[in-house]
Design an enzyme around this catalytic site. Sequence first.
Site, PDB file in Angstrom:
ATOM      1  N   GLY A  92       0.791  -1.230   0.000  1.00 20.20           N
ATOM      2  CA  GLY A  92       0.000   0.000   0.000  1.00 20.20           C
ATOM      3  C   GLY A  92       0.819   1.273   0.000  1.00 20.20           C
ATOM      4  O   GLY A  92       0.288   2.354   0.267  1.00 20.20           O
ATOM      5  N   THR A  94       3.092   4.247  -1.814  1.00 14.98           N
ATOM      6  CA  THR A  94       3.293   4.944  -3.083  1.00 14.98           C
ATOM      7  C   THR A  94       4.747   5.426  -3.164  1.00 14.98           C
ATOM      8  O   THR A  94       5.475   5.385  -2.162  1.00 14.98           O
ATOM      9  CB  THR A  94       2.359   6.157  -3.186  1.00 14.98           C
ATOM     10  OG1 THR A  94       2.696   7.070  -2.128  1.00 14.98           O
ATOM     11  CG2 THR A  94       0.896   5.742  -3.083  1.00 14.98           C
ATOM     12  N   PRO A  95       5.179   5.923  -4.318  1.00 18.90           N
ATOM     13  CA  PRO A  95       6.525   6.509  -4.394  1.00 18.90           C
ATOM     14  C   PRO A  95       6.729   7.627  -3.369  1.00 18.90           C
ATOM     15  O   PRO A  95       7.819   7.767  -2.815  1.00 18.90           O
ATOM     16  CB  PRO A  95       6.583   7.039  -5.832  1.00 18.90           C
ATOM     17  CG  PRO A  95       5.712   6.085  -6.605  1.00 18.90           C
ATOM     18  CD  PRO A  95       4.565   5.785  -5.668  1.00 18.90           C
ATOM     19  N   ASP A  98       7.677   6.212  -0.006  1.00 16.92           N
ATOM     20  CA  ASP A  98       9.076   5.802   0.059  1.00 16.92           C
ATOM     21  C   ASP A  98      10.014   7.001   0.160  1.00 16.92           C
ATOM     22  O   ASP A  98      10.978   6.977   0.928  1.00 16.92           O
ATOM     23  CB  ASP A  98       9.434   4.953  -1.155  1.00 16.92           C
ATOM     24  CG  ASP A  98       8.844   3.551  -1.079  1.00 16.92           C
ATOM     25  OD1 ASP A  98       8.331   3.196  -0.004  1.00 16.92           O
ATOM     26  OD2 ASP A  98       8.880   2.833  -2.086  1.00 16.92           O
ATOM     27  N   ALA A  99       9.753   8.026  -0.640  1.00 15.08           N
ATOM     28  CA  ALA A  99      10.613   9.210  -0.605  1.00 15.08           C
ATOM     29  C   ALA A  99      10.553   9.883   0.767  1.00 15.08           C
ATOM     30  O   ALA A  99      11.577  10.307   1.315  1.00 15.08           O
ATOM     31  CB  ALA A  99      10.187  10.190  -1.698  1.00 15.08           C
ATOM     32  N   LYS A 165       9.799 -13.757  12.326  1.00 17.69           N
ATOM     33  CA  LYS A 165      11.125 -14.225  12.732  1.00 17.69           C
ATOM     34  C   LYS A 165      11.342 -13.904  14.205  1.00 17.69           C
ATOM     35  O   LYS A 165      11.264 -12.747  14.616  1.00 17.69           O
ATOM     36  CB  LYS A 165      12.206 -13.576  11.872  1.00 17.69           C
ATOM     37  CG  LYS A 165      12.091 -13.920  10.396  1.00 17.69           C
ATOM     38  CD  LYS A 165      13.348 -13.572   9.634  1.00 17.69           C
ATOM     39  CE  LYS A 165      13.282 -14.089   8.204  1.00 17.69           C
ATOM     40  NZ  LYS A 165      14.561 -13.941   7.483  1.00 17.69           N
ATOM     41  N   ASP A 262      26.827 -12.743   6.188  1.00 13.87           N
ATOM     42  CA  ASP A 262      26.367 -14.128   6.355  1.00 13.87           C
ATOM     43  C   ASP A 262      25.563 -14.551   5.126  1.00 13.87           C
ATOM     44  O   ASP A 262      24.481 -15.129   5.247  1.00 13.87           O
ATOM     45  CB  ASP A 262      25.519 -14.244   7.626  1.00 13.87           C
ATOM     46  CG  ASP A 262      25.271 -15.695   8.038  1.00 13.87           C
ATOM     47  OD1 ASP A 262      26.095 -16.563   7.666  1.00 13.87           O
ATOM     48  OD2 ASP A 262      24.267 -15.966   8.723  1.00 13.87           O
TER      49      ASP A 262
END
Length: 417
Positions: A92, A94-95, A98-99, A165, A262
């Site tokens: 979900g 958008t660019p 991320d920016a 994890k 690793d």
Amino acid sequence: MDSSTPHSPQSSSSTQLQVQKTESEGPYRLLYCSGKGNKWGVVQELDKGVEPNVGDYDKRTALHLAACEGCTEIVLLLLEKGADVNSTDRWGRTPLSDARSVGHMEICKILEAHGGIDPVAVDSQTPCYQIHYTEVQLKGAILIGEGAYGEVYKVKWRGTEVAAKTIRSSIASNEQVRKAFLKELALWQKLRHPNIVQFLGVLKDSDRLIFLTEYLKNGSLYDILKKKGRLDSLTAVSYALDIARGMNYLHHHKPHAIVHRDLTPRNVLQDEAGRLKVTDFGLSKIAQEKDVYGYKMTGGTGSYRYMAPEVYRRESYGKSVDVFSFALIVHEMFQGRPSNSEEPPEHVADQRAYEDSRPPLASYLYPEPVRMLLKRCWHRNPDVRPKFEDIITELESILQSEQQKVGDGLCQTCGIL
């Protein structure tokens, strides 16, 4: 990994499938060039007719990658060529999401001026996104593996299958180490690349340290080799390119390069599209530096088998240790199993460190360019080993050559020649 299944001759239909698979290299090269800031490469792919909105398995587009990496010139070029400013990935984002998450404010302004929105504005700015444990269906979790740091389970988060994890209590109970892991995981959240596994968040209010990543049901490269044995040249080179691109992205991370330390077949996973993704990068340095809890990163994990000599000798080392490990993985893909698989991993590492022992490179298994590349990658002098960006260039050339061989074989089979 003791599988020694011989490589069976391929039918023309299976060969056709391989050609179809590798023909998707074009779209992935657009993504790679966009994230690297290679304007000439981006223009070249677009001129070939590759759609600017093509995405990877996670639906991440070239604009996502360019925005995340701060490639302003590429962002402007993609927008000019019709890239969707609000394309959303599998999570979900958008660019603009991320920016903003990595502080590229100039690119944020450009995207906003083109109508860009950030639907996960709160999440994207959180240093290490915390997920409340009630959002995750831990009951009925399925154990799918055991890594160097703890168990891995398949669970559901917001209706989507993800990997949980767990960090061993012997590690997580140490507050200093716990903080170090959280700091490293916060860095993970900012990373976006088609060939690295996507980090999703850390469980909040959990008694144990548990973090979520995307779940790749095809398993690891270790699983693939155990099942199939050695791979044909075309597949092996294609897989090697995936790993090299993911590692190149990590090694070029700003402000500090991320060294995996690793890199093994267990830490390379395959998505549903058949692409490989690198995971668990950077975490081993915490186990190495914080030895106060008596935990040894390489103990019982098989990592010795892929360890660079300088690491085994406890000398200072840099990014080239990952190149050494990479070479051993590529060798294994052609061979079908690790070299000296019958010997204890630590004994193998000792021979490589002090006797300069290296795996054999039979000419009937390894194309000559691959043999030459591997010899440089596992060179005893770390400074002689090539960088991943150079390895990528060589592998792209080798891939074209292998594709041509398959294509020529198809023509002969069909009676065209």
